[in-house]
Enzyme design. Structure first.
Site, PDB file in Angstrom:
ATOM      1  CG  ASN A 126      -1.636   1.306   1.410  1.00 36.46           C
ATOM      2  OD1 ASN A 126      -2.567   1.638   0.673  1.00 36.46           O
ATOM      3  ND2 ASN A 126      -1.204   2.082   2.385  1.00 36.46           N
ATOM      4  CE1 TYR A 184      -0.480   8.111  -6.785  1.00 34.57           C
ATOM      5  CE2 TYR A 184      -2.305   8.439  -8.305  1.00 34.57           C
ATOM      6  CZ  TYR A 184      -1.824   7.951  -7.109  1.00 34.57           C
ATOM      7  OH  TYR A 184      -2.664   7.300  -6.245  1.00 34.57           O
ATOM      8  CE  LYS A 244      -0.401   4.417  -6.615  1.00 33.18           C
ATOM      9  NZ  LYS A 244      -0.161   3.496  -5.479  1.00 33.18           N
TER      10      LYS A 244
END
Length: 246
Positions: A78, A142, A146
């Site tokens: 996470n 980002y 991801k």
């Protein structure tokens, strides 16, 4: 239900919510990793907790943690950071900072968890993002980190299947977590109208359902993917975005 669980980025946000949720759902031992010592020290849970202060990008950290991870049957990959900036304006150092935490850190965590579960099997969930599915201006680093994580999860699911290791991902859109405070646009607006109002304003513009998720909602979805109820689910991405990617 998983009993011995590794969670990174456990000091706040989704990681903390996962720790709290899993602790009351039957977990016996949690290994919590975060680089924020103060945040991690404040985490109080009704189960056995091993707190580890460290950077998930540090390969030596994971080598040192190998004995502590023996016996884990679940992991929540996470830890991550947000970041924004147009490609033409972004420095290489900022690009590398985001990629290294969100992708290198996830790889090292995933590798350590899969090694620990090799003889016993287990379940892993990685926190990706709807930004890895839907392109938007200003989120190249980002979003790329991801998106790559989603593919890494699929490869890990194929490689882990022979050892009875399931690997899945969740891909939230907006979640009301402290990571937003590092986004200048949000921080500025929150200072003007208040944090709750800023979240509501953003959600009204971005999601058909008109709201962002609470960390506790994502934690419940992570717990489902770790549970026996998801025993045949691997290599999947649970998109939980209020319709953002539609």
């Amino acid at each position: 239900m998983a009993r011995h669980i590794l969670i990174t980025g456990a000091g706040s946000g989704i990681g903390l919510a996962c720790a709290q949720h899993l602790a009351v759902q039957g977990a016996e031992r949690l290994v919590l990793v975060d680089r924020d010592a103060d945040a991690l020290s404040r985490v109080e849970l009704p189960v056995s907790v091993d707190r580890v202060i460290g950077d998930v990008r540090d390969a030596a950290l994971w080598d040192d943690l190998a004995p502590l991870l023996a016996g884990i049957d679940a992991a929540v990959v996470n830890a991550g950071v947000a970041g924004a900036g147009a490609i033409a304006d972004m420095s290489l150092s900022e690009w590398q900072r985001i990629i290294s935490i969100n992708l290198d850190g996830a790889f090292l965590t995933l590798r350590a968890a899969m090694r620990a579960m090799k003889d016993t099997g287990g379940a892993i969930v990685a926190t990706s993002s709807a930004a890895g599915i839907k392109p938007e201006v200003g989120v190249a680093a980002y979003g790329a980190s991801k998106a790559a994580l989603l593919h890494l999860v699929k490869v890990a699911a194929k490689e882990g299947a022979a050892d009875r290791i399931r690997v899945n991902a969740v891909a939230p859109a907006g979640v009301e977590t402290p990571v937003w405070d590092t986004v200048p646009m949000f921080a500025s607006r929150a200072a003007e109208i208040g944090r709750d109002a800023a979240f509501a304003e953003l959600a009204a513009m971005a999601t058909p359902l008109g709201r962002y998720a609470k960390p506790e909602e994502i934690a419940a979805q992570v717990a489902f993917l770790l549970s026996d109820a998801a025993a045949l689910i691997t290599g999947a991405t649970l998109v939980c975005d209020g319709g953002y990617t539609l």
